[in-house]
Structures are given as structure tokens and as C-alpha cells.
Motif scaffolding. Structure first.
Motif, short mmCIF file in Angstrom:
data_model
loop_
_atom_site.label_atom_id
_atom_site.label_comp_id
_atom_site.label_asym_id
_atom_site.label_seq_id
_atom_site.Cartn_x
_atom_site.Cartn_y
_atom_site.Cartn_z
N CYS A 38 -9.15 -0.27 -8.59
CA CYS A 38 -8.25 0.76 -8.70
C CYS A 38 -8.57 1.94 -8.21
N VAL A 39 -9.80 2.28 -7.95
CA VAL A 39 -10.40 3.53 -7.13
C VAL A 39 -10.23 3.35 -5.66
N LEU A 40 -10.26 2.10 -5.05
CA LEU A 40 -10.00 2.06 -3.70
C LEU A 40 -8.19 2.23 -3.39
N ILE A 41 -7.56 2.10 -4.54
CA ILE A 41 -6.24 2.37 -4.31
C ILE A 41 -6.10 3.87 -3.88
N THR A 42 -6.85 4.79 -4.39
CA THR A 42 -6.79 6.24 -4.32
C THR A 42 -7.18 6.51 -2.80
N LEU A 43 -7.84 5.70 -2.11
CA LEU A 43 -8.17 6.30 -0.60
C LEU A 43 -7.35 6.96 0.25
N PRO A 44 -6.25 6.08 0.38
CA PRO A 44 -5.30 6.92 1.11
C PRO A 44 -4.85 8.25 0.86
N LEU B 292 0.74 -1.27 0.02
CA LEU B 292 -0.14 -0.21 -0.09
C LEU B 292 0.89 1.22 0.05
N SER B 293 2.07 1.30 0.73
CA SER B 293 2.88 2.47 0.82
C SER B 293 3.33 2.62 -0.75
N PHE B 294 4.09 1.50 -1.09
CA PHE B 294 4.57 1.73 -2.44
C PHE B 294 3.40 2.15 -3.59
N PHE B 295 2.30 1.70 -3.45
CA PHE B 295 0.99 2.55 -4.20
C PHE B 295 1.11 3.94 -3.96
N VAL B 296 1.11 4.42 -2.61
CA VAL B 296 0.86 5.67 -2.37
C VAL B 296 2.15 6.49 -2.92
N LEU B 297 3.44 6.05 -2.82
CA LEU B 297 4.41 6.86 -3.63
C LEU B 297 4.20 6.84 -5.19
N LEU B 298 3.86 5.52 -5.56
CA LEU B 298 4.12 5.51 -7.30
C LEU B 298 3.10 6.52 -7.81
N PHE B 299 1.75 6.58 -7.15
CA PHE B 299 0.65 7.42 -7.82
C PHE B 299 0.65 8.80 -7.44
N ALA B 300 1.50 9.22 -6.44
CA ALA B 300 1.42 10.70 -6.05
C ALA B 300 2.06 11.62 -6.64
N PHE B 301 3.09 11.21 -7.58
CA PHE B 301 3.90 12.22 -8.28
C PHE B 301 2.93 13.13 -9.27
N SER B 302 3.35 14.57 -9.20
CA SER B 302 2.79 15.46 -10.26
C SER B 302 1.33 15.63 -9.78
N ALA B 303 0.70 15.12 -8.79
CA ALA B 303 -0.51 15.51 -8.31
C ALA B 303 -0.38 16.91 -7.40
N VAL B 304 -1.16 17.77 -7.53
CA VAL B 304 -1.09 18.99 -6.88
C VAL B 304 -2.52 19.22 -6.10
N ASP C 227 -5.13 21.17 -10.26
CA ASP C 227 -5.80 21.86 -9.15
C ASP C 227 -7.20 20.94 -8.57
N GLY C 228 -6.76 19.55 -8.94
CA GLY C 228 -7.70 18.54 -8.33
C GLY C 228 -7.72 17.71 -7.52
N GLY C 229 -6.55 17.74 -6.84
CA GLY C 229 -5.89 17.03 -5.66
C GLY C 229 -6.58 15.37 -5.64
N ALA C 230 -6.92 15.03 -4.50
CA ALA C 230 -7.12 13.61 -4.46
C ALA C 230 -8.55 13.14 -5.32
N TRP C 231 -9.34 14.22 -5.46
CA TRP C 231 -10.66 13.62 -6.21
C TRP C 231 -10.28 13.30 -7.75
N ILE C 232 -9.35 14.25 -8.44
CA ILE C 232 -8.79 14.06 -9.52
C ILE C 232 -8.05 12.86 -10.14
N LEU C 233 -7.41 12.41 -8.83
CA LEU C 233 -6.60 11.13 -8.95
C LEU C 233 -7.67 10.12 -8.80
N SER C 234 -8.68 9.95 -8.03
CA SER C 234 -9.61 9.03 -8.02
C SER C 234 -10.28 8.97 -9.36
N LEU C 235 -10.59 10.18 -10.07
CA LEU C 235 -11.08 10.24 -11.25
C LEU C 235 -10.33 9.54 -12.43
#
Length: 673
Positions: free
Chosen positions: A259-265, A5-17, A359-367
Motif C-alpha cells: 500500500c505504501v509503495l503505491i504512493t512512490l510515483p 501503475l498508471s491507473f493507480f496514479v490516477l485513482l489515488f490522486a484526486f483531492s490531493a493538494v 497541505d500535505g502532498g505526497a507525504w500525507i498520501l503515503s500516511l
């Protein structure tokens, strides 16, 4: 599981603002009641599920709304109290009192009487609590521009006779004032509608890009062979065709859900720290880590070795899929994602890294994850509904390894973007624009040679001829490589402007063979630097504001970042327009505040944020906190036009790739100044 889970958190976090949550969007208006009396109107649109507490909510419960008016009684008087639109009432078990609150919309109205004709504006503030499952305390300040005082009609006398022409003239002037106010409201409303349409367009673009990324991931060697096997399994083992189709569709639904559950953290992280996405995307060591990870993936795709998830984990999840029923199908979908991680992991990272806006944050990540999951699951669901078409699928073979190698080249190119981010944030100038482009020329040139059959990798099948599709892709890649080459001599390369360092971050900022002359250097105001396209830019707020007052021009605040992709896109594709550039160079004073600047603040200037509790120790943190406190957001890019009293001239805008929209916004603000 925690490590994964920590690896997913790191992998998908880049470039998100991150975007600071703003559940209430406010608009203001001034109604002219005549006789120098006006009504100040606050209209707030409240997001679904949220509510704002009224001024009359009882003591002992949530915080009531408070409206204050600066300098009331000095030049203008308040007439009565601030009135409210319709409220709702409900008993709160926690506080033991009735709550009075607004849902959906709130309208506040305050009548005032102007006593001093020199009063041109009124500054008002709202302090309120807005709640959903969590509560946010917000403080908003608004500036209401009052219409010009009406000129009273002079009394006729021997020495001062009012003619019909005078009367008509005054009537025309009064009508002009009313028309200007109405026109201003229409312009502001039009701008708001355009902004909403632009946001919607951007969101759908992200979703579509992620969806296409998911479809592309299905043609990798890890996933493609699973499509006919999985669909056939459900159709044969379910007892009936109808049940088999339902199970296959449910299998696809589970892929999307995972895929969507991965974004919950990320939602939890964003709630704890609004700057978390910005900090992750601009962290030097994390960007270096991503460079290493993506380079390893690339080498693996070339055939040097195979990356797999821990076999113990894969076996455990696979055994859970034997339980049967819907739970078993869910674990089958999870098994697919784990087993095929070596293929879909980099593809997913590429999609997220290049599609998330600022300018989307976590919601754009989930989308984005929702779109990617749909693209990945679509073939499984489609062929379950039309199993007769399975026979038309191409057979697995050497072409799948070709796809994997192509992905490897793309991953390698993307890896250097992360290394460039680290270099930009450090301002180290090791990987300047020319070096970066040279590396990309080498990578995509090598990909062209591979597609033409001049280079082979360990797992490639013998190539006795080029297929039409491979030949077309080779020509396209070679053309892209040729397109990159002029960038070594200062060409803007607008197609990829989000990826390489900006033109100002190069060995030859003014182009190959050019040098900074004494004349161009002295043309810059004291304290300014040469920004994009030679625009004089201040990187210190107070210095820029002082210069704007000196030259009598409005201020354009550019909240930007060293490693901000959308900022580079705006500078390369929008600011380069001749009309836009003319305004930026001649009609405004540009102040560029870098939210990811890592330079340490002097000890005396460091402090603890009252809002987040974080220590503000760097220049970037200082400007991020300044942006969030004053404008309620930490999105980048973010543009604000203001006057010398630091009041905004029109609604600030974020990423606005449409040149005409951005140009209209600039002209509107300059005209109001």
C-alpha cells in the motif's frame, strides 16, 4: 504492469493538494540593545536530513548563504557583518572543496544602529541553498518591526523643569514598550505552538480515517472469506505454530508495504511539478473520468456485472507466490490486493478522496496509505496471534452482499462529487447545489428503502426479517436523508459542507423564495462580488488592495479553489460563526484568489514560470504561482492578513477548523494593523 501503475496514479490522486517543500522554518526577533542599536535575529529550524550552507562555504562548492538589508545606510547602519551560529565542515568529493553548513538549526544575528527615528522597520532578505539528496534554492524576505524611539530626557532649566511625575511617566512608557515587545513574542510563539498542534491533530485524523477505511474493507465479500483461509494456511503449512504466526504477521506487513509503495510515483511527480496534485484534482476531464469509473463500480456492486483485474496478471502473481519463503509470502499479499481490487479499490478511493487535507502532498498520501494498509492487514495478524477466536467470526453469507450493495450506493454518491468538481471548475452551473442535493436525497433515500427490504438486487438472499444491525443502519440512513431535504431550500447542511457546491453556486443563493434586491446589489463595492455568507469579496488582487487602502482596513487574502473541499468546510463551519463573520464583513477586506480558475489570461499576461518552467496561461495558474512565489506554498485554503504595504501582520494559516483558533488569529492580525 505500467498500465496498472498508471491507473493507480490516477485513482489515488484526486483531492490531493501539493505543499511546496519547505525544509527550513524561520522565526525572527528584534533585540533592543539601547541607545538606538538593535540586533536582528533570524532563527531557522532545519528538517532532519537537510542542511543549509554557510556564508563562509568556499568558492567552487555549493552556493553560500547571502543576507541583504534593504535601504541599509539610509536611516540606519549595519554594525559589522552578519554572524552565524555553530557550523559543521565536511569534504565534498563532487566539488573537491570543504563544505561549511548548518544542521538542525541556524541562527543569524545582525546588529544595526538607527539614525533616523522615523525608521519603524527593516526589510531583510536571505538567499541560500538547502540540500538533502536534492537541493533547493530559497529566497526569503522578512520585515523586522523596530521599537518606538525612546524620548530623551530634557535638561532642567528655568523654563523647562523636569518633575518627578515626568520621570515616572517616561519610565512607565519605556516599560510599556518592552512589555508589548515581550507580549508580542509570546503571542507569536503561542500561535506557532497551536499551529503545530493543529497540524499534528489533522495528520492523526487522516491516519485514523484511513485506518478505519482499511478495517471496513476487510468485511467485503472479496476479503472477509480470505481471513480464516489465509491464517489457517500459515498455521498448518509452516511446520510450527511459532513460524506460522511469524509468516502470517509478515504477510500482513507485506500488505502494508505494498500500500505504501503505491504512493512512490506521487513523490516523483510532486518533485517534478509542485502543482501536480492541484492540477490533477481540478482537471475537468479527469474528474469526469472519475465520475464514470465510480459509477461503473457502483453498478458492479449492485450486481450488474463483476469487475476483476486481468486474469493473466492475477495468475502470474499467484504463480510467483508458490516460490516459498518471504518472497512467496510477499506475492501472496500482492495476489490478495489484485484479486480483491473490485472491493477494496473503491473503498480505498473513498478514504483518500475524503481524508486528504490541502497541505500535505505526497507525504500525507503515503500516511493515508499506511493507515489503510494497517487496517486491511490487522485482522490477518490478529487472528494469527489468537487463532482460537477464528471460530467466533460470522459465517460468510448474504450479509456480505448487503455490505457490497451499501458500498455501491456510497460510491454512486461520491461519483457525483467528481462531476460537481468538473462543473464548478468550468463554472457551467449545470450541477448546482439544489440539483446535487436532490440527487443525494434520491440515492440515500433508495439506500434506506433497500435496507428496509423494499428494494432487492440480483445477488441478494431472501429477506424474511430485519436484523437489529440492519434496522439501525436503515434508520440512520433515513434520518440522514431527511436531514438533506432542507438543503433544497437553502439550509447550510454543515455535516456535509465539503461535498455539495457552495451556497453561492445555486439557483437561489439567498435561499428559497429570496431574490437579490437592488439595495443588496448596490451595497457591494465596485469590483466586488457576493462571497460566502454575503461577504464582499474581490477576485482581483489589485482591485481589493486599492479598496483596502481607500477604506483603511487590513487585507485578508483567501487562497481558495472552486473544487476545494476544505475551503468549503472553512466557509460553512468557521466563517459562519457570528464573531468570525462580523470581522470578515466589517474589519477586513477579503480578496479571494481561486487557484483552479480555468479562465484564460490575455496573451500579453501569459508567461513562463522561472521556478517550474511551466507556462502560466490561466487565472488559476497565475494565482497559484503568485502564492508560491510570495508565501512559499500552494496549499488551499491558505489565509494571509497583510497591511497596505503588503507586509504580513501575523503568521499565515492553512486549514483551521477550530473556530476559536481562527478567531484569535483574525483578532491578532487586525489588532497589529
Amino acid at each position: 504492469m505500467k498500465k496498472i501503475l498508471s491507473f493507480f496514479v490516477l485513482l489515488f490522486a484526486f483531492s490531493a493538494v501539493a505543499q511546496v517543500i519547505q525544509p527550513v522554518k524561520w522565526q525572527t526577533a528584534v533585540e533592543d540593545n539601547g541607545n538606538e542599536t538593535f540586533t536582528l535575529v533570524f532563527t531557522g529550524k532545519i528538517d532532519a536530513g537537510w542542511h543549509v550552507y554557510s556564508q563562509t562555504t568556499p568558492d567552487g562548492g555549493p552556493l553560500p548563504l547571502l543576507a541583504t538589508y534593504e535601504a541599509a545606510g539610509k536611516g540606519y547602519d549595519l554594525i559589522g557583518k552578519t554572524t552565524e551560529s555553530k557550523t559543521k565542515r565536511a569534504f565534498n568529493d563532487v566539488f573537491g572543496v570543504d563544505e561549511v553548513f548548518f544542521e538542525g538549526k541556524v541562527v543569524l544575528r545582525q546588529k544595526i544602529s538607527r539614525k533616523n527615528p522615523k525608521i519603524k522597520s527593516v526589510v531583510a532578505s536571505l538567499s541560500y541553498q538547502v540540500c538533502e539528496e536534492k537541493c533547493i534554492n530559497e529566497d526569503k524576505t522578512f520585515t523586522f518591526s523596530l521599537p518606538e524611539p525612546t524620548v530623551s530626557t530634557p535638561v532642567a532649566s528655568e523654563s523647562n523643569t523636569v518633575t518627578a511625575v515626568d520621570t515616572v511617566s517616561k519610565a512607565v512608557d519605556t516599560a510599556a514598550v518592552v512589555t508589548n515587545v515581550a507580549t508580542s513574542k509570546k503571542v507569536e510563539k503561542s500561535a506557532e505552538i497551536k499551529a503545530e498542534k493543529s497540524d499534528d491533530k489533522s495528520i492523526w485524523s487522516i491516519f485514523l480515517l484511513a485506518f478505519l477505511g482499511g478495517i471496513v474493507a476487510t468485511i467485503t465479500p472479496c476479503v472477509f472469506p480470505m481471513i480464516p483461509m489465509t491464517v489457517s494456511f500459515f498455521l498448518k503449512q509452516s511446520g510450527s505454530k511459532a513460524k506460522g504466526r511469524f509468516n502470517a504477521i509478515f504477510y500482513g506487513f507485506c500488505i502494508v508495504l505494498i500500500c505504501v509503495l503505491i504512493t512512490l510515483p506521487f513523490h516523483l511527480l510532486e518533485g517534478a511539478n509542485p502543482d501536480v496534485f492541484s492540477e490533477i484534482s481540478t482537471n475537468v476531464w479527469l474528474n469526469v473520468f472519475f465520475f464514470i469509473i465510480f459509477s461503473i463500480f457502483a453498478v458492479s456492486f449492485f450486481g450488474a456485472f463483476e469487475i476483476t483485474m486481468p486474469s493473466a496478471l492475477a495468475n502470474k502473481v499467484d504463480s510467483a507466490s508458490d516460490r516459498g519463503g518471504k518472497i512467496g509470502i510477499f506475492f501472496m499479499a500482492l495476489t490478495l490486493i489484485i484479486v480483491s481490487f473490485s472491493c477494496i479499490g473503491p473503498a480505498l478511493g473513498f478514504v483518500l478522496g475524503t481524508s486528504l487535507n490541502s497541505d500535505g502532498g505526497a507525504w500525507i498520501l503515503s500516511l493515508a496509505m499506511l493507515g489503510f494498509g494497517l487496517g486491511l492487514a490487522l485482522p490477518f495478524m490478529f487472528f494469527a496471534l489468537a487463532p482460537s477466536l477464528l471460530g467466533n467470526l460470522p459465517k460468510s453469507g448474504g450479509w456480505l452482499n448487503t455490505v457490497k450493495v451499501v458500498f455501491g450506493f456510497i460510491e454512486l454518491a461520491l461519483a457525483f462529487k467528481f462531476l460537481s468538481n468538473a462543473d464548478l471548475v468550468l463554472n457551467a452551473h449545470y450541477l448546482e447545489r439544489e440539483v446535487f442535493i436532490a440527487i443525494w436525497v434520491a440515492i440515500f433515500g433508495s439506500l434506506s428503502l433497500y435496507l428496509f427490504g423494499k428494494i432487492r438486487f440480483p445477488h441478494d438472499s431472501p429477506l424474511d426479517h430485519l436484523s437489529v444491525s440492519r434496522a439501525l443502519l436503515a434508520v440512520l440512513t433515513f434520518s440522514f436523508t431527511v436531514y438533506l431535504i432542507p438543503g433544497l431550500w437553502g439550509a447550510p447542511l454543515k455535516l456535509i459542507s465539503a461535498f455539495p457546491p457552495p451556497l453561492t453556486y445555486s439557483e437561489s443563493p439567498n435561499g428559497f423564495g429570496a431574490s437579490v434586491t437592488t439595495e443588496s446589489a448596490t451595497a457591494l463595492p465596485d469590483g466586488a462580488v457576493a462571497g460566502p455568507h454575503g461577504i464582499a469579496s474581490f477576485e482581483e488582487y489589485e482591485a481589493g488592495l486599492a479598496y483596502a487602502k481607500k477604506v483603511g482596513k487590513p487585507v485578508l487574502i483567501d487562497f481558495t479553489g472552486r473544487a476545494c473541499q476544505n475551503c468549503r468546510l472553512m466557509e460553512a463551519n468557521v466563517w459562519s460563526d457570528q464573531e468570525v463573520l462580523k470581522i470578515l464583513k466589517n474589519e477586513v477586506v477579503l480578496i479571494s484568489l481561486f487557484g483552479d480558475e480555468r479562465t484564460k489570461l490575455p496573451e500579453a499576461e501569459q508567461y513562463i514560470s522561472k521556478e517550474t518552467g511551466n507556462k502560466i496561461a490561466t487565472v488559476g495558474q497565475k494565482w497559484s504561482e503568485f502564492q508560491r512565489q510570495r508565501y512559499g506554498t500552494n496549499a488551499r485554503p491558505y489565509y494571509v492578513l497583510m497591511n497596505h504595504e503588503e507586509n504580513i501582520l501575523n503568521e499565515p494559516v492553512a486549514y483551521t477548523p477550530d473556530i476559536d483558533t481562527y478567531l484569535s488569529w483574525l483578532k491578532e492580525g487586525v489588532k497589529k494593523f
